[in-house]
Design a protein around this motif. Structure first.
Motif, PDB file in Angstrom:
ATOM      1  N   ARG A 122     -23.237 -14.119   1.228  1.00 48.54           N
ATOM      2  CA  ARG A 122     -21.888 -14.133   1.795  1.00 48.54           C
ATOM      3  C   ARG A 122     -21.917 -14.554   3.255  1.00 48.54           C
ATOM      4  O   ARG A 122     -21.249 -13.974   4.109  1.00 48.54           O
ATOM      5  CB  ARG A 122     -21.224 -12.767   1.636  1.00 48.54           C
ATOM      6  CG  ARG A 122     -20.868 -12.442   0.186  1.00 48.54           C
ATOM      7  CD  ARG A 122     -20.299 -11.051   0.047  1.00 48.54           C
ATOM      8  NE  ARG A 122     -19.741 -10.830  -1.290  1.00 48.54           N
ATOM      9  CZ  ARG A 122     -19.274  -9.674  -1.726  1.00 48.54           C
ATOM     10  NH1 ARG A 122     -19.319  -8.620  -0.919  1.00 48.54           N
ATOM     11  NH2 ARG A 122     -18.793  -9.541  -2.937  1.00 48.54           N
ATOM     12  N   ASP A 671     -15.866  -3.355   1.439  1.00 49.15           N
ATOM     13  CA  ASP A 671     -15.931  -4.300   0.335  1.00 49.15           C
ATOM     14  C   ASP A 671     -14.965  -3.861  -0.764  1.00 49.15           C
ATOM     15  O   ASP A 671     -14.869  -2.674  -1.074  1.00 49.15           O
ATOM     16  CB  ASP A 671     -17.360  -4.364  -0.219  1.00 49.15           C
ATOM     17  CG  ASP A 671     -17.560  -5.489  -1.214  1.00 49.15           C
ATOM     18  OD1 ASP A 671     -17.227  -5.296  -2.385  1.00 49.15           O
ATOM     19  OD2 ASP A 671     -18.063  -6.549  -0.819  1.00 49.15           O
ATOM     20  N   SER A 673     -13.460  -5.353  -4.757  1.00 46.11           N
ATOM     21  CA  SER A 673     -13.521  -6.396  -5.781  1.00 46.11           C
ATOM     22  C   SER A 673     -12.756  -5.963  -7.011  1.00 46.11           C
ATOM     23  O   SER A 673     -12.689  -4.778  -7.348  1.00 46.11           O
ATOM     24  CB  SER A 673     -14.971  -6.715  -6.151  1.00 46.11           C
ATOM     25  OG  SER A 673     -15.607  -5.595  -6.734  1.00 46.11           O
ATOM     26  N   VAL A 686     -12.769 -11.320  -8.265  1.00 45.88           N
ATOM     27  CA  VAL A 686     -12.380 -11.715  -6.922  1.00 45.88           C
ATOM     28  C   VAL A 686     -12.760 -10.573  -5.995  1.00 45.88           C
ATOM     29  O   VAL A 686     -12.594  -9.396  -6.348  1.00 45.88           O
ATOM     30  CB  VAL A 686     -10.875 -12.043  -6.842  1.00 45.88           C
ATOM     31  CG1 VAL A 686     -10.026 -10.852  -7.262  1.00 45.88           C
ATOM     32  CG2 VAL A 686     -10.493 -12.491  -5.431  1.00 45.88           C
ATOM     33  N   ALA A 687     -13.315 -10.890  -4.841  1.00 47.76           N
ATOM     34  CA  ALA A 687     -13.800  -9.865  -3.910  1.00 47.76           C
ATOM     35  C   ALA A 687     -13.424 -10.240  -2.490  1.00 47.76           C
ATOM     36  O   ALA A 687     -13.303 -11.417  -2.141  1.00 47.76           O
ATOM     37  CB  ALA A 687     -15.322  -9.704  -4.024  1.00 47.76           C
ATOM     38  N   GLY A 688     -13.239  -9.196  -1.682  1.00 48.43           N
ATOM     39  CA  GLY A 688     -13.042  -9.376  -0.250  1.00 48.43           C
ATOM     40  C   GLY A 688     -13.992  -8.484   0.515  1.00 48.43           C
ATOM     41  O   GLY A 688     -14.363  -7.401   0.039  1.00 48.43           O
ATOM     42  N   TYR A 690     -15.411  -7.244   4.680  1.00 47.48           N
ATOM     43  CA  TYR A 690     -15.250  -7.239   6.140  1.00 47.48           C
ATOM     44  C   TYR A 690     -16.417  -6.463   6.734  1.00 47.48           C
ATOM     45  O   TYR A 690     -16.707  -5.342   6.301  1.00 47.48           O
ATOM     46  CB  TYR A 690     -13.927  -6.599   6.547  1.00 47.48           C
ATOM     47  CG  TYR A 690     -13.709  -6.555   8.043  1.00 47.48           C
ATOM     48  CD1 TYR A 690     -13.119  -7.625   8.706  1.00 47.48           C
ATOM     49  CD2 TYR A 690     -14.115  -5.453   8.790  1.00 47.48           C
ATOM     50  CE1 TYR A 690     -12.933  -7.589  10.090  1.00 47.48           C
ATOM     51  CE2 TYR A 690     -13.934  -5.421  10.164  1.00 47.48           C
ATOM     52  CZ  TYR A 690     -13.346  -6.487  10.809  1.00 47.48           C
ATOM     53  OH  TYR A 690     -13.172  -6.457  12.162  1.00 47.48           O
ATOM     54  N   ALA A 727     -13.913 -13.854   1.503  1.00 51.90           N
ATOM     55  CA  ALA A 727     -13.528 -13.585   0.125  1.00 51.90           C
ATOM     56  C   ALA A 727     -14.424 -14.384  -0.800  1.00 51.90           C
ATOM     57  O   ALA A 727     -14.999 -15.418  -0.416  1.00 51.90           O
ATOM     58  CB  ALA A 727     -12.066 -13.949  -0.106  1.00 51.90           C
ATOM     59  N   GLU A 728     -14.555 -13.882  -2.026  1.00 53.21           N
ATOM     60  CA  GLU A 728     -15.411 -14.522  -3.021  1.00 53.21           C
ATOM     61  C   GLU A 728     -14.739 -14.438  -4.378  1.00 53.21           C
ATOM     62  O   GLU A 728     -14.167 -13.399  -4.735  1.00 53.21           O
ATOM     63  CB  GLU A 728     -16.772 -13.831  -3.050  1.00 53.21           C
ATOM     64  CG  GLU A 728     -17.771 -14.397  -4.047  1.00 53.21           C
ATOM     65  CD  GLU A 728     -19.082 -13.617  -4.022  1.00 53.21           C
ATOM     66  OE1 GLU A 728     -19.486 -13.206  -2.922  1.00 53.21           O
ATOM     67  OE2 GLU A 728     -19.663 -13.416  -5.101  1.00 53.21           O
ATOM     68  N   THR A 752     -17.194 -18.928  -2.084  1.00 55.58           N
ATOM     69  CA  THR A 752     -17.220 -17.907  -1.036  1.00 55.58           C
ATOM     70  C   THR A 752     -16.654 -18.494   0.250  1.00 55.58           C
ATOM     71  O   THR A 752     -17.112 -19.545   0.711  1.00 55.58           O
ATOM     72  CB  THR A 752     -18.655 -17.411  -0.782  1.00 55.58           C
ATOM     73  OG1 THR A 752     -19.237 -16.976  -2.009  1.00 55.58           O
ATOM     74  CG2 THR A 752     -18.648 -16.253   0.205  1.00 55.58           C
TER      75      THR A 752
END
Length: 879
Positions: A122, A671, A673, A686-688, A690, A727-728, A752
């Motif tokens: 990431r 995190d 998702s 989908v994931a975010g 920080y 984000a991924e 990503t």
């Protein structure tokens, strides 16, 4: 059949956190009870789609080894955010080294060149590489170089993007764990032999890759016993064709005053050959159903030899012929001519060997509720390398340079660079580095399972002691006032005539020194020729030693209970780490005197972590995670001494130094998702994420006077507080519902997006964090049917910051957007014989770099395309 709740918890903690994915302590006795075919997932027998109870979430466990569960199953059931490659995946990816394999993992990025590489998760390159859950440090580094270990060694790869409290700390980006084969992975006799040839197009060579393993397990009077041994030998040949500019400057006097013009421009042939020998073994013993022990041994020897043949024009020492062509509305040089330009032809070599040995012992005891695991590992590594530099110069009456063309090579007029009589000797130097490292790590973990909302409590302690030392020497030769003509030197030759395969370049060939002049018997002749004798002496001013001890304890609980009607499971824990560090060195003062220097540092980190999984629907999950994490600087980054390199002119004197005042990079990580699973091995997510980062480490270049000479010294430094966020999205599906041959098709892809803090470097230029790219994607198409396994994989990264300060002016060094295409085909000729064909870097895209923006050319690089072909023979139950 529904597994009782406390067994869910026990297997979850023991298998998923240790054995299946190999994070904490290696293989457990429970994991080895798995059959060789995949049974239904626990808790899913009544529903093939895997529905779970809605009153309270079960911690669902595959109960299978990493090799025999599907990629989506493992990701679904893991207690944290994870991406994996199973044995089945790896069996269909016959790449020769680990770095080619990890490129295929969703969310990972690889910045590769010249046979090495930097792996990012990431967008962050501060990752931890582990082998069977253990650290495997290499000489001065905290990680082993995954470009030096063979792909045939491993049976599974797990990439952890959020940590749990029981995991070894060290990577704010994440953890990459490689699991090696063990005898209890199989029901009995198993083995495999693979032989391939690798063709590299820039070298026009074919090299061997041979690997194999053999193992068996028996039921004996003392319990189950298994033995496995394996090995690999491969020769990796890497070549690069390079065009390089050393940077730009804006002179205040002279004809070109006020124009931002290039300094030096180079044409280069690079070659590098590695011979990698790996031997490994594993002994497993299960004297009773409640106790299992395993011993793992790995020895890796990497012999490396390479060099550069260079032709450089020192434009800033010539006379500018105006007018220059500049870019619109700027003072930035685009093309122009210089007269009376010094031109250097040089050859440099490097080479040596890196040996690493790790011996690990693991014992696992369990009953219905309790599990105790002990693990001890010792790692020793040595790195011996040396090299040399030999140069000669001439003068070009005129040099024309077009920095705005596709291939910005300088064109010489009035002198023929292939004629030896035009040159005079200007430089000869040598260096050597001796590095040693050892690591002793021990840990003890205990888990107890309960009925009810609290499923398990787990506690553990860990001790790790690392020591390193580095000695180095550098010897410049004082050239005699009178030397024989260059034409009499037996080691002078002409370079090849295929630079960039003749794409748009003039003067692709020049006279230079053979690599033989700086190796073996040729080096002895060169020393005698230039009036020096014997090996390079070690210099106490470039030596240091370091010792680091860490003491760790942790506690973690797994749980499962409903929240507002939604089943929730997960884990919460805290890890406390005390680190003691000392570094001893001798520093060179600006006047050349030596002063002893000792530094000691001690710090304590409290690292909490929480991982939650909400079951929104039978196959729809929301994951939330928070953790604190740290990445310690390497010993090379901490060492205060400078490694120096003298160039042909004072302006080309360079060096690298550590910074003993560096502190660890620390981050608070968040995190989230959303994951949906459908079918046997299909998923979309989908994931975010920080990361609130403190002390990010980047390299800066400054001018420093050492021993009366000016050097451009690059050293790391901590930055202020910042962030990395992004984000991924990912998707994987096999199209088994399609008719006929189409049912063997599948696709996997991920994208990503990463953004982060931008801060000024030492020159005041605002740059992002190093090795971060905003846009990254990977897509693979695969086919598995009729004895055919085929895979095509494309990865792409947007602009990447290689160095915050890339030249003397402090301009950053960026790599422009870059993609790579790999493919492979395996055909089962018989159930025991596979034919293999694969290709790496098939498109052979040009890798271009620039300073600050594309108007400041930095480098063009063209790397080898590799084509592999061979055969694999399976023995017994080999996979």
């Amino acid at each position: 059949m529904k597994i009782p709740s406390h067994h869910h918890a026990l297997r979850s903690a023991l298998l998923l956190s240790t054995a299946i994915l190999g994070v904490a302590v290696g293989t457990s006795a429970v994991a080895q009870d798995a059959p060789a075919t995949a049974p239904p997932v626990a808790g899913q027998a009544a529903d093939p789609q895997g529905a779970v109870d809605q009153d309270v979430a079960d911690i669902v466990v595959t109960g299978q080894r990493l090799g025999f569960s599907t990629t989506s199953q493992i990701k679904r059931d893991a207690p944290q955010s994870v991406s994996v490659l199973t044995t089945t995946d790896l069996r269909n990816i016959p790449d020769t080294v680990l770095i080619d394999i990890v490129r295929r993992v969703p969310g990972l990025q690889v910045s590769q060149g010249g046979g090495g590489g930097i792996v990012s998760i990431r967008g962050l390159s501060q990752t931890e590489n582990r082998l069977n859950g253990r650290n495997f440090p290499s000489a001065l580094g905290r990680n082993f170089d995954i470009a030096t270990l063979p792909g045939d060694l491993v049976s599974g790869v797990a990439v952890y993007k959020t940590p749990t409290a029981d995991q070894i700390e060290g990577g704010i980006g994440g953890v990459i764990d490689f699991r090696t084969r063990r005898p209890f992975d199989f029901d009995g006799y198993a083995g495999s032999l693979t032989a391939k040839g690798v063709y590299t197009n820039l070298d026009d060579k074919i090299d061997p890759v041979i690997s194999g393993y053999i193992g068996n397990r028996w039921e004996t009077g003392i319990g189950d016993v298994g033995v496995m041994v394996g090995g690999s030998f491969q020769r990796q040949r890497n070549a690069l064709h390079l065009l390089t500019a050393d940077g730009n400057r804006t002179p205040t006097t002279g004809a070109a005053a006020g124009i931002n013009a290039p300094t030096n421009v180079w044409k280069r042939y690079f070659e590098n050959t590695k011979e990698l020998t790996t031997v490994y073994g594993s002994l497993q013993w299960r004297p009773s159903p409640s106790l299992e022990m395993v011993v793992d041994v790995l020895y890796n020897d990497s012999v490396n030899q390479g060099g550069l043949q260079n032709l450089g024009a020192f434009l800033n020492q010539g006379t500018a012929v105006l007018p220059f062509s500049v870019y619109d509305s700027s003072n930035i040089f685009r093309s122009g001519r210089y007269t009376n330009v010094p031109v250097e032809s040089s050859t440099s070599t490097f080479g040596g060997s890196l040996d690493a040995l790790q011996v690990g012992y693991n014992a696992t005891w369990k009953d219905d509720r309790a599990t105790v695991v002990a693990d001890v590992a010792y790692t020793r590594s040595t790195n011996r390398n040396s090299g040399g530099f030999l140069a000669m110069q001439t003068t070009a009456p005129q040099v024309a340079y077009d920095a705005g063309s596709s291939f910005p090579g300088a064109v010489l007029t009035g002198v023929d660079p292939t004629v030896l009589a035009n040159y005079r000797y200007t430089g000869f130097n040598e260096y050597r580095n001796d590095e040693n490292g050892d690591d002793l790590a021990a840990r003890l973990d205990g888990t107890y399972a309960f009925d009810g909302a609290i499923r398990t409590l787990q506690f553990g302690v860990r001790y790790d002691r690392r020591s390193v030392d580095r000695q180095t020497g550098f010897r410049p030769a004082n050239l005699p006032t009178t030397l024989p003509s260059v034409t009499s030197n037996p080691f002078v030759e002409l370079t090849p005539d295929d630079l960039y395969k003749n794409d748009g370049l003039e003067q692709r060939r020049w006279a230079t020194f053979s690599y033989r002049a700086l190796r073996g018997g040729g080096l002895a002749q060169s020393r005698a020729f230039f009036g020096v004798a014997g090996a390079v002496p070690l210099n106490p001013a470039q030596a240091y030693s370091g010792k680091e001890e860490s003491y760790t304890s942790y506690g973690m609980a797994t749980f499962a209970f409903p929240i507002v009607g939604l089943p929730v499971d997960g884990n919460v824990g805290v890890r406390i780490v005390k680190t003691d560090l000392s570094i001893d060195a001798t520093l060179t003062q600006p006047n050349g005197t030596l002063v002893p220097d000792s530094r000691t540092t001690s710090y304590v980190d409290v690292l909490p972590s929480v991982n939650l999984r909400f079951t929104l629907a039978p196959e729809l999950f929301l994951r939330l995670a928070y953790s604190k994490q740290l990445t310690r600087p390497s010993f090379g980054q901490l060492a205060p001494v400078a490694t120096l390199s003298l160039g042909g002119t004072t302006a080309n004197n360079t060096g690298a130094s550590g910074n003993p005042d560096l502190m660890p990079l620390r981050a608070d990580q968040f995190d989230a998702s959303l994951e949906h699973y459908f079918g046997r091995d299909n998923s979309v997510y989908v994931a975010g994420f920080y990361k609130d980062v403190r002390g990010f480490i980047r390299n800066e270049t400054v001018t420093q006077i050492i021993g009366g000479q000016s050097f451009l010294i690059t050293r790391p430094q901590n930055l202020d507080k910042g962030y990395v966020a992004g984000a991924e999205v990912g998707y994987r599906q096999t199209f088994s519902f399609l008719p006929g041959a189409l049912s063997g098709l599948g696709v996997q892809g991920s994208y990503t997006y990463v953004n982060g803090t931008r801060a000024p470097n030492n020159a005041g230029i605002v740059v992002p964090y190093e090795q971060i790219t905003k846009h990254n994607y990977q897509i693979s198409g695969f086919f598995n049917k009729y004895g055919i396994s085929a895979n095509v994989n494309w990865v792409w990264r947007s602009r990447l910051l290689e160095a915050a300060s890339g030249n003397a002016a402090g301009q950053p060094d960026y790599r422009i957007p870059f993609g790579q295409l790999d493919a492979n085909l395996i055909y089962a000729l018989t159930p025991k014989v596979n034919l293999i064909v694969s290709g790496v870097n098939l498109t052979q895209s040009l890798i271009r770099r620039s300073f600050q923006d594309t108007r400041y050319f930095a480098q063009n690089a063209l790397e080898n395309r590799r084509i592999l072909a061979g055969v694999q023979i399976k023995l017994g139950g080999g996979i």
